[in-house]
Write a protein that holds these residues in place. Sequence first.
Motif, PDB file in Angstrom:
ATOM      1  N   GLY A 171       0.795  -1.224   0.000  1.00 11.96           N
ATOM      2  CA  GLY A 171       0.000   0.000   0.000  1.00 11.96           C
ATOM      3  C   GLY A 171       0.821   1.264   0.000  1.00 11.96           C
ATOM      4  N   SER A 172       2.095   1.161  -0.298  1.00 14.58           N
ATOM      5  CA  SER A 172       2.992   2.316  -0.284  1.00 14.58           C
ATOM      6  C   SER A 172       2.476   3.451  -1.172  1.00 14.58           C
ATOM      7  N   ARG A 173       2.652   4.678  -0.684  1.00 15.32           N
ATOM      8  CA  ARG A 173       2.282   5.867  -1.452  1.00 15.32           C
ATOM      9  C   ARG A 173       3.498   6.551  -2.084  1.00 15.32           C
ATOM     10  N   ALA A 174       4.608   5.826  -2.123  1.00 19.38           N
ATOM     11  CA  ALA A 174       5.850   6.421  -2.624  1.00 19.38           C
ATOM     12  C   ALA A 174       5.705   6.926  -4.054  1.00 19.38           C
ATOM     13  N   ARG A 175       5.051   6.179  -4.920  1.00 18.02           N
ATOM     14  CA  ARG A 175       4.917   6.612  -6.310  1.00 18.02           C
ATOM     15  C   ARG A 175       4.116   7.897  -6.409  1.00 18.02           C
ATOM     16  N   VAL A 176       3.076   8.020  -5.606  1.00 21.26           N
ATOM     17  CA  VAL A 176       2.279   9.255  -5.599  1.00 21.26           C
ATOM     18  C   VAL A 176       3.114  10.424  -5.111  1.00 21.26           C
ATOM     19  N   TRP A 177       3.840  10.219  -4.027  1.00 21.45           N
ATOM     20  CA  TRP A 177       4.655  11.304  -3.478  1.00 21.45           C
ATOM     21  C   TRP A 177       5.715  11.753  -4.482  1.00 21.45           C
ATOM     22  N   LEU A 178       6.376  10.802  -5.116  1.00 21.86           N
ATOM     23  CA  LEU A 178       7.419  11.165  -6.077  1.00 21.86           C
ATOM     24  C   LEU A 178       6.837  11.891  -7.282  1.00 21.86           C
ATOM     25  N   ARG A 179       5.685  11.449  -7.751  1.00 20.56           N
ATOM     26  CA  ARG A 179       5.043  12.123  -8.881  1.00 20.56           C
ATOM     27  C   ARG A 179       4.677  13.559  -8.509  1.00 20.56           C
ATOM     28  N   GLU A 180       4.157  13.763  -7.308  1.00 17.87           N
ATOM     29  CA  GLU A 180       3.787  15.110  -6.868  1.00 17.87           C
ATOM     30  C   GLU A 180       5.004  16.026  -6.779  1.00 17.87           C
ATOM     31  N   HIS A 292       8.851  -2.684  -8.872  1.00 18.85           N
ATOM     32  CA  HIS A 292       9.098  -1.302  -9.281  1.00 18.85           C
ATOM     33  C   HIS A 292      10.597  -1.129  -9.555  1.00 18.85           C
ATOM     34  N   HIS A 293      10.927  -0.809 -10.791  1.00 15.73           N
ATOM     35  CA  HIS A 293      12.337  -0.775 -11.211  1.00 15.73           C
ATOM     36  C   HIS A 293      12.945   0.619 -11.004  1.00 15.73           C
ATOM     37  N   HIS A 294      13.122   0.998  -9.761  1.00 15.91           N
ATOM     38  CA  HIS A 294      13.769   2.286  -9.474  1.00 15.91           C
ATOM     39  C   HIS A 294      15.223   2.289  -9.933  1.00 15.91           C
ATOM     40  N   GLU A 295      15.811   1.118 -10.078  1.00 17.93           N
ATOM     41  CA  GLU A 295      17.197   1.055 -10.531  1.00 17.93           C
ATOM     42  C   GLU A 295      17.362   1.527 -11.965  1.00 17.93           C
ATOM     43  N   LYS A 296      16.260   1.622 -12.718  1.00 17.86           N
ATOM     44  CA  LYS A 296      16.336   2.042 -14.114  1.00 17.86           C
ATOM     45  C   LYS A 296      16.178   3.553 -14.288  1.00 17.86           C
ATOM     46  N   LEU A 297      15.974   4.258 -13.180  1.00 18.74           N
ATOM     47  CA  LEU A 297      15.821   5.711 -13.245  1.00 18.74           C
ATOM     48  C   LEU A 297      17.179   6.395 -13.135  1.00 18.74           C
ATOM     49  N   LEU A 305      14.620   6.224   0.231  1.00 15.32           N
ATOM     50  CA  LEU A 305      14.789   4.855  -0.236  1.00 15.32           C
ATOM     51  C   LEU A 305      13.484   4.084  -0.046  1.00 15.32           C
ATOM     52  N   ILE A 306      13.360   2.981  -0.760  1.00 16.20           N
ATOM     53  CA  ILE A 306      12.177   2.121  -0.693  1.00 16.20           C
ATOM     54  C   ILE A 306      12.660   0.688  -0.558  1.00 16.20           C
ATOM     55  N   THR A 307      12.019  -0.070   0.331  1.00 14.44           N
ATOM     56  CA  THR A 307      12.455  -1.444   0.568  1.00 14.44           C
ATOM     57  C   THR A 307      11.259  -2.344   0.829  1.00 14.44           C
ATOM     58  N   GLY A 308      11.525  -3.651   0.896  1.00 17.28           N
ATOM     59  CA  GLY A 308      10.465  -4.605   1.189  1.00 17.28           C
ATOM     60  C   GLY A 308       9.424  -4.671   0.082  1.00 17.28           C
ATOM     61  N   ASP A 309       8.179  -4.975   0.472  1.00 19.37           N
ATOM     62  CA  ASP A 309       7.105  -5.110  -0.511  1.00 19.37           C
ATOM     63  C   ASP A 309       6.793  -3.806  -1.231  1.00 19.37           C
ATOM     64  N   ALA A 310       7.180  -2.675  -0.665  1.00 19.93           N
ATOM     65  CA  ALA A 310       6.977  -1.400  -1.349  1.00 19.93           C
ATOM     66  C   ALA A 310       7.854  -1.302  -2.595  1.00 19.93           C
ATOM     67  N   LEU A 311       8.950  -2.045  -2.608  1.00 27.36           N
ATOM     68  CA  LEU A 311       9.846  -2.061  -3.764  1.00 27.36           C
ATOM     69  C   LEU A 311       9.504  -3.207  -4.710  1.00 27.36           C
ATOM     70  N   CYS A 312       9.257  -4.374  -4.156  1.00 23.17           N
ATOM     71  CA  CYS A 312       8.900  -5.546  -4.965  1.00 23.17           C
ATOM     72  C   CYS A 312       8.147  -6.518  -4.089  1.00 23.17           C
ATOM     73  N   ASN A 313       6.982  -6.962  -4.532  1.00 24.19           N
ATOM     74  CA  ASN A 313       6.244  -7.983  -3.789  1.00 24.19           C
ATOM     75  C   ASN A 313       6.049  -9.200  -4.667  1.00 24.19           C
ATOM     76  N   PHE A 314       6.107 -10.366  -4.018  1.00 30.53           N
ATOM     77  CA  PHE A 314       6.134 -11.646  -4.722  1.00 30.53           C
ATOM     78  C   PHE A 314       4.896 -12.464  -4.370  1.00 30.53           C
ATOM     79  N   ASN A 315       4.532 -13.362  -5.262  1.00 30.58           N
ATOM     80  CA  ASN A 315       3.542 -14.372  -4.954  1.00 30.58           C
ATOM     81  C   ASN A 315       3.912 -15.008  -3.610  1.00 30.58           C
ATOM     82  N   PRO A 316       3.061 -14.887  -2.588  1.00 31.71           N
ATOM     83  CA  PRO A 316       3.454 -15.326  -1.240  1.00 31.71           C
ATOM     84  C   PRO A 316       3.632 -16.822  -1.105  1.00 31.71           C
ATOM     85  N   THR A 317       3.152 -17.610  -2.057  1.00 28.52           N
ATOM     86  CA  THR A 317       3.288 -19.056  -1.929  1.00 28.52           C
ATOM     87  C   THR A 317       4.740 -19.519  -2.063  1.00 28.52           C
ATOM     88  N   TYR A 318       5.645 -18.635  -2.498  1.00 28.91           N
ATOM     89  CA  TYR A 318       7.061 -18.972  -2.584  1.00 28.91           C
ATOM     90  C   TYR A 318       7.817 -18.673  -1.294  1.00 28.91           C
TER      91      TYR A 318
END
Length: 454
Positions: A171-180, A292-297, A305-318
């Motif tokens: 539920g991170s709002r990082a993308r909204v904040w950065l866009r603003e 979210h590929h912040h490394e490509k910016l 900085l952004i970490t955890g599921d705010a950066l990348c979230n995976f199918n939890p069954t893994y």
Amino acid sequence: MIGASVAGLLAARALGDTFSRVTVIDRDVLPDGPVPRRGVPQSRQLHILLARGVEALDELFPGFSEEMTAAGIPRGDAQVDLRTYLDGHLLRPAPSGIIVFSMSRPLIEHMIRTRVAALKGIEIVDSTDVLGLVTDTDRRRVTGVRVRRCADDAEELTVDADLVVDASGRGSRARVWLRELGYPQPPTSNVRPDVVYVTRHYRREPQHLNGHNGSAMVPFPGLPRGGGVLREEGGRFAVVLFGLVGEEPPLDDGGMKAYAETLSGPDAAEIIRSARPLDEPVKMRYPASVRHHHEKLDRHLNGFLITGDALCNFNPTYGQGMTVAALEALLLRGLLADGTGDLAHRFFPAAAKVVDGAWFLAAGGDLRFPQIEGERKAIDRLVGRYLDHYRAAASVDPVLGASFIRVANMLDPPTRLLSPGHVFRVFRSARKAVRASASRAEATGDITRPASPA
């Protein structure tokens, strides 16, 4: 730190080696003990800590694995104490030395939060919402965050900071904040398995699963259903049933039993059929894995900085989430040891390398199903065919099984499965494994056939 879940707490631990004061802010009411909380809706679901995650937690908190054992968290050899069914083939058991822990999410989070809260200079503030970022006048650097207590008529406050790390999850709002603030949006990768999973707890008895700690029944094309059984603290099993691409486990006893009996292994059905349930089943839906590929910016907001599921979230069954968060925390600690300058430009490319292996396994596993949308390259199809053979061969060759377990536990990169020695072993054993499985199916009258790599 924005977020006091596992990723946020581990990142706070990493920050504590460099900064004299670290404030962790979470909007939830944080409990005093190991109980589920509203801000972590997956807390009632089955969890496992991969072997690389165990190592990382011991690096961040020396002695943590011994503390988990003392707390009654079950541990075991991933190839002996757990049974794994790949494409219907039971992985050949053999001592691997790969140790995994299985526990409830509330307990592991409580243990981490307790260790972090005891560290000098770290403060955990709950019931507080982060409203947005504060920057300098040219919007090039973060100088803090705007917050408000989660109470009626609470006033907005500013918390000054030299560094802000967002670990607020999906539920991170990082993308909204950065866009603003006028910053570019990172490109994203999406894989939509549309996973629905149901977890229920049962009383464990010594005879269950012949004394094994658990079992994993992995879905495969033709059978988009899976499940797992894991021993937890408190003398109980957690049983999870899940489905992809429209398959959805039911919640009633009879329906759960019937669903479990369709899986590639018998273990979940055994527990549902014979063990005493301890609670009601809980269902969750996970539509998509998003990276979210912040490394490509080329342009980053300094001090953010952004970490955890705010950066990348995976199918939890893994079962990768906590381990990836721990590895990102270790990365952050190492980068900070070299200074705080240009941190975002150093962190995001390095974090992408941490994520790569986990994403390859999760996204690659989901894209085996033709109904799931996603980019498939010619080399992916070739590797996929080889891995079909590999899964079958690992049922008769314990060396292949150990390597698969090491990769699944993020101890080795996925390329380990493609080494020349492994390729030889795979094609020596794969057809033998398929013939053995077919003979067993005919002898038992089992209509659920393993996927054939032929």
